[in-house]
Design a protein around this motif. Structure first.
Motif, mmCIF file in Angstrom:
data_model
loop_
_atom_site.group_PDB
_atom_site.id
_atom_site.type_symbol
_atom_site.label_atom_id
_atom_site.label_comp_id
_atom_site.label_asym_id
_atom_site.label_seq_id
_atom_site.Cartn_x
_atom_site.Cartn_y
_atom_site.Cartn_z
ATOM 1 N N LEU A 103 0.845 -1.207 0.000
ATOM 2 C CA LEU A 103 0.000 0.000 0.000
ATOM 3 C C LEU A 103 0.875 1.249 0.000
ATOM 4 O O LEU A 103 0.483 2.291 -0.505
ATOM 5 N N ASN A 104 2.079 1.145 0.582
ATOM 6 C CA ASN A 104 3.005 2.274 0.545
ATOM 7 C C ASN A 104 4.388 1.789 0.132
ATOM 8 O O ASN A 104 5.237 1.497 0.971
ATOM 9 N N PRO A 105 4.635 1.687 -1.182
ATOM 10 C CA PRO A 105 5.876 1.104 -1.704
ATOM 11 C C PRO A 105 7.148 1.729 -1.146
ATOM 12 O O PRO A 105 8.219 1.122 -1.212
ATOM 13 N N ALA A 116 6.933 -7.997 -1.007
ATOM 14 C CA ALA A 116 6.195 -6.823 -1.502
ATOM 15 C C ALA A 116 6.789 -6.357 -2.838
ATOM 16 O O ALA A 116 6.054 -6.061 -3.782
ATOM 17 N N LYS A 117 8.122 -6.342 -2.896
ATOM 18 C CA LYS A 117 8.796 -5.907 -4.119
ATOM 19 C C LYS A 117 8.407 -6.836 -5.275
ATOM 20 O O LYS A 117 8.110 -6.389 -6.387
ATOM 21 N N TYR A 118 8.363 -8.125 -4.986
ATOM 22 C CA TYR A 118 8.006 -9.130 -5.995
ATOM 23 C C TYR A 118 6.620 -8.801 -6.574
ATOM 24 O O TYR A 118 6.412 -8.815 -7.788
ATOM 25 N N TYR A 119 5.668 -8.466 -5.691
ATOM 26 C CA TYR A 119 4.323 -8.125 -6.165
ATOM 27 C C TYR A 119 4.353 -6.846 -6.991
ATOM 28 O O TYR A 119 3.838 -6.787 -8.106
ATOM 29 N N LEU A 120 4.984 -5.824 -6.422
ATOM 30 C CA LEU A 120 4.929 -4.499 -7.052
ATOM 31 C C LEU A 120 5.568 -4.528 -8.437
ATOM 32 O O LEU A 120 5.053 -3.927 -9.381
ATOM 33 N N GLU A 121 6.661 -5.291 -8.558
ATOM 34 C CA GLU A 121 7.342 -5.348 -9.855
ATOM 35 C C GLU A 121 6.461 -5.997 -10.918
ATOM 36 O O GLU A 121 6.621 -5.733 -12.109
ATOM 37 N N MET A 171 3.099 -5.821 -10.977
ATOM 38 C CA MET A 171 1.857 -5.072 -11.208
ATOM 39 C C MET A 171 2.154 -3.909 -12.150
ATOM 40 O O MET A 171 3.292 -3.489 -12.283
ATOM 41 N N GLY A 172 1.107 -3.382 -12.819
ATOM 42 C CA GLY A 172 1.326 -2.265 -13.738
ATOM 43 C C GLY A 172 1.993 -1.122 -13.002
ATOM 44 O O GLY A 172 1.496 -0.678 -11.969
ATOM 45 N N ASN A 173 3.130 -0.662 -13.509
ATOM 46 C CA ASN A 173 3.817 0.494 -12.937
ATOM 47 C C ASN A 173 4.003 0.386 -11.424
ATOM 48 O O ASN A 173 3.879 1.380 -10.703
ATOM 49 N N THR A 174 4.310 -0.813 -10.970
ATOM 50 C CA THR A 174 4.541 -1.098 -9.545
ATOM 51 C C THR A 174 3.490 -0.459 -8.641
ATOM 52 O O THR A 174 3.822 0.164 -7.629
ATOM 53 N N THR A 175 2.239 -0.549 -9.001
ATOM 54 C CA THR A 175 1.196 -0.012 -8.132
ATOM 55 C C THR A 175 0.047 -0.990 -7.935
ATOM 56 O O THR A 175 -0.364 -1.656 -8.875
ATOM 57 N N ILE A 176 -0.418 -1.039 -6.705
ATOM 58 C CA ILE A 176 -1.596 -1.829 -6.359
ATOM 59 C C ILE A 176 -2.865 -1.097 -6.792
ATOM 60 O O ILE A 176 -3.956 -1.659 -6.782
ATOM 61 N N GLY A 177 -2.710 0.173 -7.202
ATOM 62 C CA GLY A 177 -3.870 1.013 -7.499
ATOM 63 C C GLY A 177 -4.376 0.932 -8.926
ATOM 64 O O GLY A 177 -5.300 1.656 -9.284
ATOM 65 N N ALA A 178 -3.772 0.068 -9.738
ATOM 66 C CA ALA A 178 -4.228 -0.081 -11.126
ATOM 67 C C ALA A 178 -5.140 -1.298 -11.241
ATOM 68 O O ALA A 178 -5.023 -2.239 -10.456
ATOM 69 N N SER A 238 -6.184 -4.795 -12.536
ATOM 70 C CA SER A 238 -5.449 -5.943 -13.082
ATOM 71 C C SER A 238 -6.230 -6.457 -14.293
ATOM 72 O O SER A 238 -7.268 -5.908 -14.643
ATOM 73 N N ASP A 239 -5.722 -7.541 -14.908
ATOM 74 C CA ASP A 239 -6.538 -8.239 -15.905
ATOM 75 C C ASP A 239 -7.875 -8.603 -15.270
ATOM 76 O O ASP A 239 -7.966 -8.757 -14.051
ATOM 77 N N SER A 240 -8.888 -8.793 -16.092
ATOM 78 C CA SER A 240 -10.213 -9.142 -15.572
ATOM 79 C C SER A 240 -10.145 -10.362 -14.659
ATOM 80 O O SER A 240 -10.786 -10.403 -13.620
ATOM 81 N N ALA A 241 -9.342 -11.332 -15.038
ATOM 82 C CA ALA A 241 -9.268 -12.589 -14.269
ATOM 83 C C ALA A 241 -8.324 -12.466 -13.074
ATOM 84 O O ALA A 241 -8.238 -13.385 -12.263
ATOM 85 N N GLY A 242 -7.652 -11.328 -12.957
ATOM 86 C CA GLY A 242 -6.694 -11.146 -11.861
ATOM 87 C C GLY A 242 -5.266 -11.128 -12.386
ATOM 88 O O GLY A 242 -5.009 -11.572 -13.517
ATOM 89 N N HIS A 243 -4.354 -10.602 -11.586
ATOM 90 C CA HIS A 243 -2.945 -10.540 -11.997
ATOM 91 C C HIS A 243 -2.442 -11.938 -12.331
ATOM 92 O O HIS A 243 -2.638 -12.879 -11.557
ATOM 93 N N ILE A 244 -1.766 -12.058 -13.467
ATOM 94 C CA ILE A 244 -1.352 -13.384 -13.929
ATOM 95 C C ILE A 244 -0.340 -14.013 -12.984
ATOM 96 O O ILE A 244 -0.391 -15.218 -12.704
ATOM 97 N N PHE A 245 0.545 -13.217 -12.400
ATOM 98 C CA PHE A 245 1.563 -13.824 -11.510
ATOM 99 C C PHE A 245 0.910 -14.398 -10.261
ATOM 100 O O PHE A 245 1.404 -15.371 -9.685
#
Lengths: 523, 523
Positions: A115-117, A133-138, A140-147, A149-156
């Motif tokens: 939530l606060n990179p 956390a870094k693994y997730y952020l990298e 996600m689009g532009n290292t943000t949880i605020g975008a 994701s794909d309709s089905a959810g983040h692929i990773f």
């Protein structure tokens, strides 16, 4: 004095409730009164305009008793002293953290970081937390949880879920990520799939009785026909293929075509854990009768009986010979239960096995109309499926995680035992062992007077009982009628989540004493 | 060489797509191919079993072009050099943070704290941040974000929303919290309300054309009749009551009973901001024709034209004389747009004005079947409605918040202007001013050859154009046909969110150059 006030209040409440017999209608009549006080202006949209499928859908977990409990909670907040208790004990819904169950530290620290990179580069949390956390952020689009994701959810994250499923089922090949859809809790997944699969009112959905009301409610919403199969309480709520065949036959005779077999394992509200052999027979039954299976497996981590283990429908399916290993299967999971109990974060997923590609596309399209499930819930799902291990974290992190995990599992197990034992000591109440999940569903016998009193109030006897328990003890139960039950049997569902053994034993004592009183008064 | 490969690839793709004319079907045919490679086993549930309402619902924002874009993204990830670009420019969906838009610091620090309450007592964040987080945690069950809230959302957050609405509309009395429901984004609220209000296929929903596809898709899902009213592009996509009356008359003549008037203000995809007087007339029209209003006001904070201001339907309604001040109104808002752009967190709410109490109960019951909206999104909604002020925070916090807020608003405004100006310099393209929201919806004229080429591919011309733009520039647009448009007019929607003026100008340049090329080639 207080008791007299209470009696008066009860009478008032019951009379105001006397307008209806079913929980849904009761729920409504309560709220209408509120409503009418508020708005007087003429309306173009009135009761007659409401979609009847919605009106007819009942969801007891948030029905009459919890609605009444909400009012009492408000009165207590406003300082009312008319009750023999100063707080409610909310045993109506599987909401572990409401009783103070602590979330897993590692998970929350990772979520706090995404939530606060900025925390990734700080010393606030351990290297392991920041690495995750870094693994997730990298990814996600532009290292943000605020975008989105794909309709089905983040692929990773779907890849993680796939690996988790493979590991759980001792399988070498993880499922195709395109068969995994992330959801805001399991309920949403069930509703999306039913919306796509049901097209005709003669389509039948076989649901266990007792059942989790989501299924009867969703069935009504999508306009399908409920086909009930009864679990055998005397045999620990077991399921027999004879019963399945019988109900399927009857449905067919009535022109209903059962398409979906719903199974809840471990059982909600019934707490049984299905054996490998039972699952095998259910799969064979479903395939032989050209049905797909909806496996509600959200309690797969809540197993308490040493002799029992959770086996997924997916695993049994994969070990059966052709054609049974091709059974079409949906399996639903959630971050709300298990050892996370993160109900508020609304995470979950479902897996589709051997589902027609066109059906899958429509499911994804429907999912896409809500854009995507919330990304915090998605990360919570990844944390559930990919806990810290020596492969991905330090010994210290792993040890802390395992300690928290084991202590919680032990505590859940102990609480389930205490509740079952206490219930079995109560007059006219018998309760099967809680092998898994987080509920007890005891049967309760009522005397003639209780039955006639309830009839006078135009209420199911178990609703009448639960409302009395609420007004006298503050314990919020859900009447068995909300889950459906065999005719002339009565039950209630109580969660086994009350935390702190003192409070748990006190609550059980309060229930025991009032139950005694109730049966004296109404027998 | 590369160009030749590209041409070949295009032909292959277009031929494979030649099976259909509409975006939905196209989307499907794409995916079926994937699917068929995956699963070969016999199926009991096939295409014929799918709910036709779902099949017929189209959602272009995640349709053909984005689906194709997803494939190209994958190819680029795998190192493909067949494209004249190395990354996509995803202008198909209002997803601000995907372009690197920074979330509001205060908000994220508060969310970071509630996910790990230990931070309340640490020095990691400012006193203001910790105070806000503490305020939330104290009001949630057992100070945890991990518990279910009430079905309608945490009451203290609904109280904040009520205060926000009162302040926004210069009203002294905040709305009743029972009229406010928290949701996972605005789309979910729209779908819940439509599900309750629509009971008959002759029920009509009046939607603006062009519209946000959620409305046509939801209309199809609930089985209502779409009644289109056309916005006047030449007059800046304005709405005239004459047009509303005309379409209402026609609908009635066809036996359709319009019940709901959908208004999107600021407009999506059209970007216009409605005037006080237009809103007044629309309310009068709706009341005189016995309709309720769905006001999609998710872009209320995205206003760019100095001479325009956002006025809510609620405000105008409250200032009209009886009976118009009684119009039944639903207003939808979201944390995904505005100055937060927190799409992934899925927060939002809707307010119900003068809605029949029975209708409200059914809406809350339906909401309760998904238990509750995610609690992080709920807190994000509170942060949107209750930003730091000198009444609740230090001057330092307020200044930081205001600086971020103003810089962002300025940047959004500037980007909208650059996009509009750039589009208006392109051959055969004219674009109305973007007064608000985050999209431009330019009209594009095609030569005979483009039309016949598209016809050959069995595609709408604007779909054909957008697919060419994608393959040649990596810019993801949505064809106007996905939003509906007047016959023989063609458009596309492009978000105005590309961040970094260099990248923005480069993208506009790339679009300009390819557009030039396209018209040369197909004219």
């Amino acid at each position: 004095m207080m008791q007299r006030q209470l009696a008066k209040k009860l009478v008032r409440f019951f009379n105001s409730a006397a307008s209806s017999t079913n929980t849904g209608a009761q729920y409504r009549s309560d709220m209408s009164n509120q409503g009418k006080q508020r708005t007087e202006a003429p309306k173009f949209i009135t009761e007659d305009d409401i979609n009847k499928k919605v009106v007819n859908a009942e969801y007891a977990v948030r029905g009459t008793v919890p609605t009444r409990a909400g009012k009492i909670k408000q009165l207590l907040k406003e300082g009312s002293h008319n009750y023999p208790f100063n707080q409610l004990t909310e045993c109506n819904i599987g909401n572990p953290q409401i009783f103070g169950q602590k979330p897993i530290t590692f998970n929350r620290q990772v979520l706090s970081t995404i939530l606060n990179p900025e925390l990734v580069n700080s010393e606030v949390y351990s290297k392991d937390v920041r690495a995750r956390a870094k693994y997730y952020l990298e990814r996600m689009g532009n290292t943000t949880i605020g975008a989105y994701s794909d309709s089905a959810g983040h692929i990773f994250i779907r890849e993680s879920v796939a690996k988790y499923i493979a590991k759980r089922d001792n399988h070498l090949i993880p499922p195709d990520v395109n068969d995994i859809i992330l959801t805001d809790g399991a309920s949403q997944g069930v509703q999306i799939c039913l919306n796509v699969l049901i097209s005709d009112s003669r389509d039948g959905i076989m649901i266990p009785i007792p059942q989790y009301p989501l299924y009867s409610a969703s069935c009504t919403l999508v306009g399908a026909s409920e086909v009930h199969y009864f679990l055998d309480e005397q045999k620990g709520w077991s399921c027999s293929v004879e019963e399945l065949k019988k109900q399927h036959r009857d449905a067919k005779m009535h022109g209903i075509n059962p398409k979906i077999l719903v199974v809840i394992n471990p059982g909600n509200p019934t707490g049984q854990v299905l054996s490998y052999d039972t699952i095998k027979q259910m799969i064979e039954f479903a395939y032989d009768h050209k049905m797909v299976i909806f496996a509600d497996e959200v309690y797969q981590d809540n197993i308490y009986t040493p002799s029992k283990e959770f086996v997924s429908f997916k695993k049994v399916r994969s070990e059966l010979p052709y054609p049974y290993n091709n059974i079409e299967l949906f399996s639903f999971h959630s971050t709300s239960k298990g050892l996370l109990g993160e109900c508020g974060l609304r995470g979950g997923y479902f897996e589709m096995c051997n589902i027609d590609s066109r059906v899958k596309e429509e499911i994804i399209k429907l999912r896409s109309m809500f854009l995507c499930s919330n990304t915090v819930g998605q990360c919570t799902t990844e944390l559930m499926c990919n806990p810290p291990t020596l492969q991905n974290a330090s010994a210290e992190t792993v040890e802390q995680y395992n300690n928290e995990r084991n202590a919680l599992l032990e505590s859940l197990k102990r609480r389930a035992q205490i509740v079952t034992e206490s219930l079995n000591k109560m007059t006219n109440i018998t309760c099967q062992e809680v092998e898994g999940a987080m509920y007890a569903f005891p049967s309760i016998k009522f005397g003639k007077k209780a039955l006639s009193e309830a009839a006078k109030k135009k209420m199911e006897p178990d609703l009448f009982y639960c409302l009395n328990v609420l007004e006298n003890t503050g314990i919020v139960l859900v009447p068995g009628s909300g889950f459906r039950q065999e005719e002339n049997t009565y039950h209630f569902r109580i969660t086994t989540l009350i935390l702190g053994e003192d409070r748990l034993r006190e609550s059980m004592e309060a229930l025991k004493n009032y139950n005694e009183k109730f049966h004296k008064e109404y027998c």
